[in-house]
Design an enzyme around this catalytic site. Structure first.
Site, PDB file in Angstrom:
ATOM      1  CD  GLU A 176       1.294   0.328   2.597  1.00 18.06           C
ATOM      2  OE1 GLU A 176       1.031   1.789   2.215  1.00 18.06           O
ATOM      3  OE2 GLU A 176       2.022  -0.613   3.539  1.00 18.06           O
ATOM      4  CD  GLU A 319       7.499   2.158  -1.631  1.00 14.16           C
ATOM      5  OE1 GLU A 319       7.661   1.418  -2.295  1.00 14.16           O
ATOM      6  OE2 GLU A 319       7.432   3.031  -1.273  1.00 14.16           O
TER       7      GLU A 319
END
Lengths: 362, 362
Positions: A176, A319
């Site tokens: 994310e 991420e």
């Protein structure tokens, strides 16, 4: 709850215990001292259960990176401005971010999802736009989104995971990006586990003790203002956000529905799994924790889900970087179980006690 | 000491501190919060120092698995018969062993070395035969090998490492196979660190407390009979063995002489590094510890060499399996440093305090 969502959840099956038993028996006969591959053996047996095959094969790997913005940044909870979310999405697309570099190196397909970034994004072949809204509302003042939007997030995530599985990914990582999303994750973790905001709130990208204390206060306020119901995953998601967290919860449900392994990244990815788990406890069978993040609340998430991470490298980037990094370990675990020779096949002398054990056990 | 060996050792240069400084400065400007890649950042800076380049590139990877037998097995120190050494070498060559499976999966070239297996081995294109002898002598009764043979081991390992580096490997893993070699490693570890045989002796492939106690007694006897001199690496190697441990010590010296990273596996591989380190302390700059083995004495080895392992997965197989498994982590570390975008390149807003820091630091 929408029938489609309820149907998908109802259709998620537990891991295949027969395949896991066969995998355990096979592990005992592989050419190595029993247990000498440590955690890899546990992971291999879990994969056998996920894929329903005592010789699990991993053909493809993908990371789904969902991005969105958070209205709570108005409260000064982060060290970076909100514009960094969209800037980092562009960095993913041009291949310059950590997760992009790692994915390229380790043979992982990168799928970027705009779940609700505040700024406009250009069209891009690798960008999957589901855009539930232009960032969530400020959770310190009310709900992040409506219940309908929360459901939209989940359905979008499910669809993306199903497509990703159908296109050949057996391992799916959940990552994310979203300035402010450690604040949402701290609130979600507190809501589900009963831990205090002080316990679940870490530095994130913040800079000092003052910012940290302020952030914990905002998390506390979000919980008081919204009173999320921990028995209702959709309620927690709609009240605390964010869009990307909801999409990742959907990705987990979609991966489980397709019998694919979901590699969990760090704290925010873990908070998404708390939501998926609240909606469907069986999803736990499909989760593999990649790493223990340096972010404070992550340990609480892992304990609640009873997950033991594979890596502990003091990473705290998000991420999906930790999840992508753990993928070769998961692949190696599957390959050893599937491809190693047995004592019989290789003509290797076993220990006398192991032969007895194997006879009894297998 | 042979002139050739002394020359090679004298030619080993420390890591490039200029490249490391430039790497640190580059790390600060990459698009991520400072320090958020945790241990990967440290590894990337070490690689910059090893390769002399702040953008380290890893083109090829190889694992050198050295095998040999140990006369001390006559004392009943292991759970497996000696014939397993040669059987496992054949298993490596046919691709059925854990390290073979992992290497295939993770793109690592496997090089098998017969350093002195007791049984005869067939010719095989992947088998590198250096065969110092047909297994070492029993270290509980005298020296494992002559000083000349110890030197031969080192020179053979150096040559193999140099060839491996020249054929394109930037990461070289050191693995081993040899029934009885945890006994030799426990003795080596005690000799160099001053720890007691009880502290350095673990279960190995043994089965119970009785066998363990017996093994520690044999280690104690080997130290008393031989009185190895910890200031003389060649003396420790010749007295305690084994041939494969000597070859791996040579591999480390050869890798360092070629400015390649040497990925250390577990306890036995670590014991080989103690010998290399005694001969040339600078070799430490080139070592990356892959994992913390479940084998008891390994922690003592790691502390002595001041190495912090990347993985902790309760593995205790040897063969180089832990080292091969850590290679993708090392690759990811290098790639992130070399290929990630900087804040400036990506147009990502940095934190204001980091900009100031970057100006001061870089």
């Amino acid at each position: 709850m929408n029938r489609t969502l309820a149907d998908i959840i109802a259709a998620i099956q537990p891991a295949d215990s027969g395949a896991m038993r066969r995998a355990l028996s096979r592990q005992r006969n592989l050419t190595k001292p029993p247990g000498s591959l440590g955690r890899l053996e546990d992971v291999s047996v879990q994969l056998a259960g996920i894929f329903g095959d005592e010789r699990p094969a991993i053909r493809g790997k993908a990371v789904i990176v969902a991005a969105a913005d958070h209205g709570v940044v108005a409260q000064g909870v982060t060290g970076y401005p909100q514009e960094v979310t969209v800037q980092m999405v562009l960095n993913f697309l041009s291949g310059g971010a950590a997760v992009s570099v790692m994915s390229r190196r380790l043979g992982v397909r990168q799928i970027i999802v705009d779940a609700g970034v505040a700024a406009d994004l250009p069209e891009h072949p690798e960008l999957h736009s589901v855009r539930i809204g232009k960032g969530t509302a400020d959770i310190s003042k009310g709900a992040a989104m409506s219940r309908g939007e929360a459901e939209q997030c989940l359905l979008a995530g499910i669809e993306i995971a199903v497509e990703t599985a159908q296109s050949g990914a057996d391992l799916i990582a959940a990552g994310e990006m979203g300035i402010g999303n450690t604040t949402a994750s701290s609130a979600i973790t507190a809501a589900f586990t009963g831990a205090s905001p002080q316990e679940t709130t870490g530095a994130g990208t913040g800079r000092n003790a003052e910012e940290l204390a302020r952030k914990a206060t905002i998390v506390q306020r979000a919980l008081e203002v919204n009173s999320p119901d921990p028995s209702d995953g959709l309620d927690v998601l709609s009240k605390l956000g964010g869009f990307e967290i909801g999409v990742l919860a959907g990705v987990a449900l979609g991966a489980a529905s397709m019998r694919r392994a979901l590699i969990v990244d760090g704290f925010i990815s873990g908070a998404a799994m708390l939501i998926a788990h609240a909606l469907c406890p069986t999803v736990r069978d499909y989760l593999i924790a990649s790493h223990r993040s340096a972010e404070k609340g992550h340990g609480i998430v892992l304990s609640h889900l009873n997950l033991l991470p594979l890596l502990e490298l003091d990473m705290r980037l998000g991420e999906g970087s930790g999840a992508v990094l753990a993928m070769p370990v998961v692949e190696a675990a599957a390959s050893c179980l599937s491809e190693m020779a047995t004592f019989g096949e290789a003509g290797v002398s076993d220990r006398d006690d192991n032969e007895v054990e194997a006879t009894i056990g297998g």
